[in-house]
Enzyme design. Structure first.
Site, PDB file in Angstrom:
ATOM      1  N   ALA A  66       0.866  -1.171   0.000  1.00 36.78           N
ATOM      2  CA  ALA A  66       0.000   0.000   0.000  1.00 36.78           C
ATOM      3  C   ALA A  66       0.906   1.225   0.000  1.00 36.78           C
ATOM      4  O   ALA A  66       2.054   1.162   0.453  1.00 36.78           O
ATOM      5  CB  ALA A  66      -0.880  -0.011   1.238  1.00 36.78           C
ATOM      6  N   GLY A 112       0.459  -4.991   0.810  1.00 38.72           N
ATOM      7  CA  GLY A 112      -0.730  -5.039  -0.046  1.00 38.72           C
ATOM      8  C   GLY A 112      -0.467  -5.683  -1.398  1.00 38.72           C
ATOM      9  O   GLY A 112      -1.391  -6.210  -2.029  1.00 38.72           O
ATOM     10  N   GLU A 115      -0.735  -9.277  -0.708  1.00 41.19           N
ATOM     11  CA  GLU A 115      -2.163  -9.528  -0.434  1.00 41.19           C
ATOM     12  C   GLU A 115      -2.967  -9.546  -1.740  1.00 41.19           C
ATOM     13  O   GLU A 115      -3.885 -10.347  -1.906  1.00 41.19           O
ATOM     14  CB  GLU A 115      -2.698  -8.470   0.531  1.00 41.19           C
ATOM     15  CG  GLU A 115      -2.097  -8.635   1.929  1.00 41.19           C
ATOM     16  CD  GLU A 115      -2.486  -7.520   2.872  1.00 41.19           C
ATOM     17  OE1 GLU A 115      -2.144  -6.353   2.567  1.00 41.19           O
ATOM     18  OE2 GLU A 115      -3.139  -7.795   3.890  1.00 41.19           O
ATOM     19  N   GLU A 135       4.317  -5.319   7.353  1.00 36.76           N
ATOM     20  CA  GLU A 135       3.555  -4.255   8.027  1.00 36.76           C
ATOM     21  C   GLU A 135       3.990  -3.994   9.467  1.00 36.76           C
ATOM     22  O   GLU A 135       3.919  -2.858   9.939  1.00 36.76           O
ATOM     23  CB  GLU A 135       2.044  -4.587   8.008  1.00 36.76           C
ATOM     24  CG  GLU A 135       1.381  -4.370   6.658  1.00 36.76           C
ATOM     25  CD  GLU A 135       1.510  -5.551   5.690  1.00 36.76           C
ATOM     26  OE1 GLU A 135       2.285  -6.493   5.974  1.00 36.76           O
ATOM     27  OE2 GLU A 135       0.834  -5.521   4.652  1.00 36.76           O
TER      28      GLU A 135
HETATM   29  N1  COA Z   1       4.585   3.158  -0.637  1.00 39.48           N
HETATM   30  C1  COA Z   1       4.985   4.321  -1.186  1.00 39.48           C
HETATM   31  N2  COA Z   1       6.139   4.470  -1.866  1.00 39.48           N
HETATM   32  C2  COA Z   1       6.912   3.382  -1.998  1.00 39.48           C
HETATM   33  C3  COA Z   1       6.574   2.137  -1.441  1.00 39.48           C
HETATM   34  C4  COA Z   1       5.339   2.047  -0.733  1.00 39.48           C
HETATM   35  N3  COA Z   1       4.898   0.900  -0.196  1.00 39.48           N
HETATM   36  N4  COA Z   1       7.552   1.247  -1.714  1.00 39.48           N
HETATM   37  C5  COA Z   1       8.472   1.926  -2.431  1.00 39.48           C
HETATM   38  N5  COA Z   1       8.088   3.199  -2.591  1.00 39.48           N
HETATM   39  C6  COA Z   1       8.800   4.283  -3.322  1.00 39.48           C
HETATM   40  C7  COA Z   1       9.986   4.783  -2.503  1.00 39.48           C
HETATM   41  O1  COA Z   1       9.565   5.737  -1.546  1.00 39.48           O
HETATM   42  C8  COA Z   1      10.824   5.394  -3.609  1.00 39.48           C
HETATM   43  O2  COA Z   1      10.258   6.641  -3.974  1.00 39.48           O
HETATM   44  P1  COA Z   1      11.227   7.935  -4.165  1.00 39.48           P
HETATM   45  O3  COA Z   1      12.167   7.534  -5.272  1.00 39.48           O
HETATM   46  O4  COA Z   1      10.275   9.020  -4.551  1.00 39.48           O
HETATM   47  O5  COA Z   1      11.912   8.127  -2.873  1.00 39.48           O
HETATM   48  C9  COA Z   1      10.612   4.438  -4.775  1.00 39.48           C
HETATM   49  O6  COA Z   1       9.381   3.767  -4.496  1.00 39.48           O
HETATM   50  C10 COA Z   1      11.694   3.390  -4.924  1.00 39.48           C
HETATM   51  O7  COA Z   1      11.821   2.697  -3.701  1.00 39.48           O
HETATM   52  P2  COA Z   1      13.201   2.554  -2.905  1.00 39.48           P
HETATM   53  O8  COA Z   1      12.871   2.299  -1.460  1.00 39.48           O
HETATM   54  O9  COA Z   1      14.095   3.698  -3.204  1.00 39.48           O
HETATM   55  O10 COA Z   1      13.781   1.222  -3.582  1.00 39.48           O
HETATM   56  P3  COA Z   1      14.818   0.201  -2.939  1.00 39.48           P
HETATM   57  O11 COA Z   1      15.270  -0.676  -4.055  1.00 39.48           O
HETATM   58  O12 COA Z   1      15.847   0.894  -2.132  1.00 39.48           O
HETATM   59  O13 COA Z   1      13.941  -0.675  -1.920  1.00 39.48           O
HETATM   60  C11 COA Z   1      11.984  -1.898  -1.200  1.00 39.48           C
HETATM   61  C12 COA Z   1      12.880  -1.495  -2.378  1.00 39.48           C
HETATM   62  C13 COA Z   1      10.771  -2.639  -1.784  1.00 39.48           C
HETATM   63  C14 COA Z   1      12.756  -2.837  -0.269  1.00 39.48           C
HETATM   64  C15 COA Z   1      11.553  -0.663  -0.407  1.00 39.48           C
HETATM   65  O14 COA Z   1      11.011   0.271  -1.337  1.00 39.48           O
HETATM   66  C16 COA Z   1      10.499  -0.908   0.641  1.00 39.48           C
HETATM   67  O15 COA Z   1      10.810  -1.440   1.678  1.00 39.48           O
HETATM   68  N6  COA Z   1       9.245  -0.474   0.397  1.00 39.48           N
HETATM   69  C17 COA Z   1       8.181  -0.526   1.357  1.00 39.48           C
HETATM   70  C18 COA Z   1       7.682  -1.934   1.506  1.00 39.48           C
HETATM   71  C19 COA Z   1       6.591  -2.000   2.571  1.00 39.48           C
HETATM   72  O16 COA Z   1       6.802  -1.811   3.737  1.00 39.48           O
HETATM   73  N7  COA Z   1       5.360  -2.307   2.118  1.00 39.48           N
HETATM   74  C20 COA Z   1       4.248  -2.503   2.966  1.00 39.48           C
HETATM   75  C21 COA Z   1       3.432  -1.304   3.047  1.00 39.48           C
HETATM   76  S1  COA Z   1       2.036  -1.585   4.113  1.00 39.48           S
END
Ligand code: COA
Length: 260
Positions: A66, A112, A115, A135
C-alpha cells in the site's frame, strides 16, 4: 476506459492488467485501488474477457505494498475503514470473481502487493521476486486480507513467522511453501501465465466459475463448503456445456464449450 495507474490490454480473451506506477514500485494508492475495482468489475461483466492476468510495470516490483505516503495520521476508525473498503472493492472482488485471475509476480510483492497476489486464484513468480508482509515494521498488521489468506496457503506456523518477523522470502522459498504455483525466468513470466490461462480458457467457463465459488465457500463463515459444492455440481448439470463435454468425450473429440 483510460486509467491513470493501470494499463489494460485484451488479447485472445485474456485481459492483461499492469499496475503502472513504476517510480513508486507500483505501490497501491487510493487511485490505483479505485482503478483496480473498476477494471476488475468491468472484466467480470465483459463477455469478451475470459480471464485476467495481473502484473506490475517494470522488472523490479509487482507491487511494493500500500502507498505508505497516504498513511497520514488518522484514528482507528479511519484505519478500519481503509482496510474494509479495500478488501471489499478489490481483494474480495477478485477472489470471488466469476473468471480466473492469475498474478504474474515480476519482482517485489510486499504488504498489499502480496495480499493482492494472494487474492488471485493462481500465482506465478519470476525468479527474482521477493515476497513478504512487512507491516509490523510500520507498527501495523496486514489489512487487505493477509492474516487470513497467508495461513491458508503456507500454513499457520509459516504465516506467523513471516508476519511477525516481516522477513521477505525468495521465489524459490515461496514455491516450496505453496505460496506460488510456479517460478520462471522473468522473460518467461507472462508467456507462462498466458499458457496456463489458455488452458483454463479451453475448459468449460461455467464449470470454472462454479469451481471458484465452491473452493472459496469452504473459507466463508457460516457456509458449508460441501453443501456449496453439491449445489454447484448440480448447477453444472443444467448447463449445455456439461452435455457438450460428455458428448464430446463419447465421440472422442475436443469439446466446444460456449459458456452456457
Ligand atoms: N509506498 C509508497 N512508496 C513506496 C513504497 C510504498 N509501499 N515502496 C516503495 N516506494 C517508493 C519509494 O519511496 C521510492 O520513492 P522515491 O524515489 O520518490 O523516494 C521508490 O518507491 C523506490 O523505492 P526505494 O525504497 O528507493 O527502492 P529500494 O530498491 O531501495 O527498496 C523496497 C525497495 C521494496 C525494499 C523498499 O522500497 C520498501 O521497503 N518499500 C516498502 C515496503 C513496505 O513496507 N510495504 C508494505 C506497506 S504496508
Amino acid at each position: 476506459m483510460p486509467f491513470e495507474n493501470l494499463l489494460t490490454e485484451l488479447k485472445d480473451r485474456i485481459l492483461y492488467v499492469t499496475i503502472n506506477r513504476e517510480s513508486k514500485l507500483n505501490a497501491l494508492n487510493r487511485t490505483t485501488i479505485a482503478e483496480l475495482h473498476a477494471a476488475f468489475a468491468d472484466a467480470f461483466e465483459n463477455p469478451e474477457v475470459g480471464g485476467i492476468i495481473i502484473t506490475g510495470a517494470g522488472q523490479k516490483a509487482f507491487v511494493a505494498g500500500a502507498d505508505i505516503s497516504e498513511f497520514a495520521a488518522g484514528d482507528g476508525a479511519t484505519g478500519a475503514e481503509l482496510a474494509r473498503l479495500g478488501q471489499a472493492t478489490v481483494f474480495d472482488l477478485i477472489e470471488n470473481g466469476n473468471k480466473p485471475v492469475i498474478a504474474a509476480i515480476n519482482g517485489f510483492a510486499l504488504g498489499g502487493g502480496l495480499e493482492l497476489a494472494m487474492a488471485c486464484h493462481i500465482r506465478i513468480a519470476s525468479d527474482n521476486a521477493k515476497m513478504g508482509l512487512p507491516e509490523v515494521t510500520l507498527g501495523l498488521i496486514p489489512g487487505y486480507g493477509g492474516t487470513q489468506r497467508l495461513p491458508l496457503l503456507v500454513g499457520k506456523g509459516k504465516a506467523f513467522e513471516m508476519i511477525m518477523t516481516a522477513d521477505m522470502i525468495t521465489a524459490d522459498e515461496a514455491f516450496r511453501c505453496g505460496l506460488v504455483n510456479h517460478v520462471t525466468a522473468q522473460e518467461n513470466l507472462l508467456p507462462k501465465a498466458g499458457e496456463l490461462m489458455d488452458k483454463i480458457l479451453s475448459r468449460a467457463p461455467l464449470a470454472v466459475a462454479s469451481a471458484i465459488r465452491a473452493i472459496n465457500a469452504g473459507q466463508k463463515e457460516g457456509v458449508n463448503g460441501f453443501e456449496a459444492e453439491i449445489a454447484e455440481f448440480g448447477r453444472c448439470f443444467d448447463t449445455a456445456d456439461f452435455k457438450e463435454g460428455v458428448k464430446a468425450f463419447a465421440e472422442k473429440r475436443k469439446p466446444e464449450f460456449k459458456g452456457v
